[in-house]
Design an enzyme around this catalytic site. Structure first.
Site: not given
Length: 235
Positions: A12, A198
């Site tokens: 990230e 997701d």
């Protein structure tokens, strides 16, 4: 203008760190800080580690040691709105804990006693993020509620419980409310911007591993676009 950007995992923060000029790295209590200039903007990048305790500790160290003007939390999340797809972007209007329950004493579900039931993101930062998202071709962005808890949301019963508590919920993840809580207590403006790796539910673990890199890329693109907007607007 000094920006602070927080991500939990290496995936990230890696893209943003690679774009930093004059990068100086420091480790404090296991939290990894990179200080330099990001597309011409003075910035501090923090890799905090996963979860609310790591996020709160890292944010506290960040604000105390580096004194940024504002905080952007970037990274991945699980989608909750039926209209959302993997790779889409979510910008926080509000952030809440989804695993705090002191309702027995009259508090709202998700509320930490003595603190707001929800943490409101800075309006100017939200607007900058929305303008930045509009510049990114092919990516859908929504603005709304993000919820945080110290568990990965792959249990359908837990998903339905949280959805029942927060019907308007856009996304869930594991750091944002802790970061927001610390920022509120320090009086530092913040916004959370996440890309979906997701959709919360039974298959979310498989999807997360498959699409984390894509989500991290989209979220980093939004951060860079946002800094460009803010530089032009002289935030």
């Amino acid at each position: 203008m000094k920006a602070a950007i927080i991500g939990a995992m290496e995936e990230e923060v890696a893209i943003l760190r690679s774009r930093m000029e004059g990068c100086e790295e420091t480790v404090i209590a296991g939290c990894e800080f990179s200080k330099g200039r990001l597309d011409g903007v003075e910035a501090v990048l923090l890799k905090s580690g996963i979860g609310k305790v790591n996020a709160a500790m890292g944010t506290t160290l960040l604000l105390d040691h580096f004194r940024p003007d504002f905080v952007i939390n970037t990274g991945s999340a699980g989608g909750f709105l039926p209209s959302l797809r993997v790779g889409d972007l979510v910008i926080s209007e509000e952030v809440v804990h989804h695993d705090v329950d002191v309702t027995a004493f009259g508090y709202a579900y998700g509320q930490v006693p003595g603190l707001p039931a929800r943490y409101r993101a800075d309006e100017a930062l939200v607007e900058a993020a929305k303008q930045a998202a509009a510049r990114l071709d092919g990516l859908q962005a929504v603005t709304g509620l993000i919820a945080t808890g110290d568990s990965f949301m792959n249990d359908p019963k837990r998903v339905e419980f949280v959805r029942g508590q927060f019907p308007e919920l856009c996304a869930v993840e594991m750091e944002a409310a802790a970061i927001a809580q610390v920022c509120v207590q320090f009086g530092t403006p913040f916004v959370i911007i996440r890309a979906l790796s997701d959709i919360a539910g039974e298959e979310s673990g498989v999807s997360f591993e498959q699409f984390l890199e894509t989500a991290a890329k989209h979220s980093a693109e939004l951060v860079l676009s946002m800094l460009s907007v803010m530089k032009q607007k002289r935030y």
